[in-house]
Design a protein around this motif. Sequence first.
Motif, short mmCIF file in Angstrom:
data_model
loop_
_atom_site.label_atom_id
_atom_site.label_comp_id
_atom_site.label_asym_id
_atom_site.label_seq_id
_atom_site.Cartn_x
_atom_site.Cartn_y
_atom_site.Cartn_z
N VAL A 94 0.85 -1.19 0.00
CA VAL A 94 0.00 0.00 0.00
C VAL A 94 0.89 1.24 0.00
O VAL A 94 1.86 1.32 0.77
N VAL A 95 0.57 2.18 -0.87
CA VAL A 95 1.30 3.45 -0.96
C VAL A 95 0.29 4.59 -0.77
O VAL A 95 -0.72 4.65 -1.47
N HIS A 96 0.58 5.45 0.16
CA HIS A 96 -0.28 6.63 0.39
C HIS A 96 0.55 7.88 0.20
O HIS A 96 1.54 8.11 0.92
N THR A 97 0.18 8.71 -0.78
CA THR A 97 0.93 9.92 -1.09
C THR A 97 0.03 11.15 -1.01
O THR A 97 -1.20 11.04 -0.91
N ASP A 127 -7.39 0.07 -8.36
CA ASP A 127 -6.18 -0.06 -7.53
C ASP A 127 -5.70 1.30 -7.05
O ASP A 127 -4.64 1.39 -6.42
N ALA A 128 -6.46 2.34 -7.35
CA ALA A 128 -6.11 3.69 -6.90
C ALA A 128 -7.37 4.43 -6.52
O ALA A 128 -8.41 4.28 -7.15
N CYS A 129 -7.28 5.22 -5.45
CA CYS A 129 -8.40 6.10 -5.14
C CYS A 129 -7.89 7.37 -4.48
O CYS A 129 -6.81 7.39 -3.87
N ILE A 188 5.58 -3.56 -3.55
CA ILE A 188 5.72 -2.13 -3.30
C ILE A 188 6.10 -1.37 -4.56
O ILE A 188 5.68 -0.22 -4.76
N LYS A 189 6.87 -1.97 -5.46
CA LYS A 189 7.22 -1.31 -6.71
C LYS A 189 5.98 -1.11 -7.58
O LYS A 189 5.81 -0.08 -8.23
N ASP A 190 5.12 -2.12 -7.59
CA ASP A 190 3.88 -2.05 -8.36
C ASP A 190 2.96 -0.95 -7.83
O ASP A 190 2.43 -0.12 -8.58
N ALA A 191 2.79 -0.91 -6.52
CA ALA A 191 1.93 0.11 -5.91
C ALA A 191 2.51 1.50 -6.12
O ALA A 191 1.77 2.46 -6.37
N TYR A 192 3.83 1.62 -6.05
CA TYR A 192 4.47 2.93 -6.23
C TYR A 192 4.36 3.40 -7.69
O TYR A 192 4.14 4.59 -7.95
N ILE A 249 -4.29 6.92 -2.40
CA ILE A 249 -3.84 5.59 -1.97
C ILE A 249 -3.83 4.69 -3.19
O ILE A 249 -4.76 4.71 -4.00
N THR A 250 -2.75 3.92 -3.33
CA THR A 250 -2.66 2.91 -4.39
C THR A 250 -2.24 1.59 -3.77
O THR A 250 -1.56 1.56 -2.74
N VAL A 251 -2.65 0.50 -4.41
CA VAL A 251 -2.32 -0.83 -3.91
C VAL A 251 -1.72 -1.65 -5.04
O VAL A 251 -1.96 -1.38 -6.22
#
Length: 216
Positions: free
Chosen positions: A94-97, A151-153, A167-171, A161-163
């Motif tokens: 999970v990536v939250h930016t 996969d993104a919202c 981690i490379k895929d989410a980023y 947030i993306t999943v």
Amino acid sequence: MLENLKKEVTKIAKKADIEGLCKHKSGNFSIRDKETGYIVVTPSGVAREDLTYNDICVVDMNANVIEINNSVKPTSELLMHIYAYKTRPDVYAVVHTHSRFATSFAVLNKEIPPIIYEAVYYGGIIPVAPYGRPGTKALAENIIEPLKKSDACLMQSHGVITVGSDIKDAYLKANYVEEVAEVYYRTLSMNGGKEPPILPMTELKKWQYPSYIKLK
């Protein structure tokens, strides 16, 4: 424990800061270990330039702390990560930016349609989760339905947030979200606020690697 995953999370968190997807102490990142089910997650309140893999926390899916070093605490938005994993068992990162163009649309509570092909990578549309105060159960609950669609919202008045499968895929998805958001913003600006043409999902799903390229 899970030292390699801690190093991966640290690397991505620092990269996000350098590349401007989230600055200073904002945003958070996690990986779910496939064997133990434990989550390695960035800590609360540690600036990226000071972050080391020893600061990364290990928790379980019930928000119990399994391992902590250096007297840090897991991100206050831990529950959001847990709910993402529980909603999407296929997801392992999970990536939250707080990337600027995408977050601008989050502030406006405006979803981002698929206007260029990069949108196919995260599912086409970027829906908006209703507002929830950071760190609350409401915030975590509000991402459930959007993440069933994409996969993104966007999170209203908050960020992105993306999943992903790792981690490379989410980023990478977080990068595509910001790229599409910037193109969308510029297109709206150039077009007097009128909506641009949207690529239908039926078209996005048609893409395949060209058969005329002869692979050995």
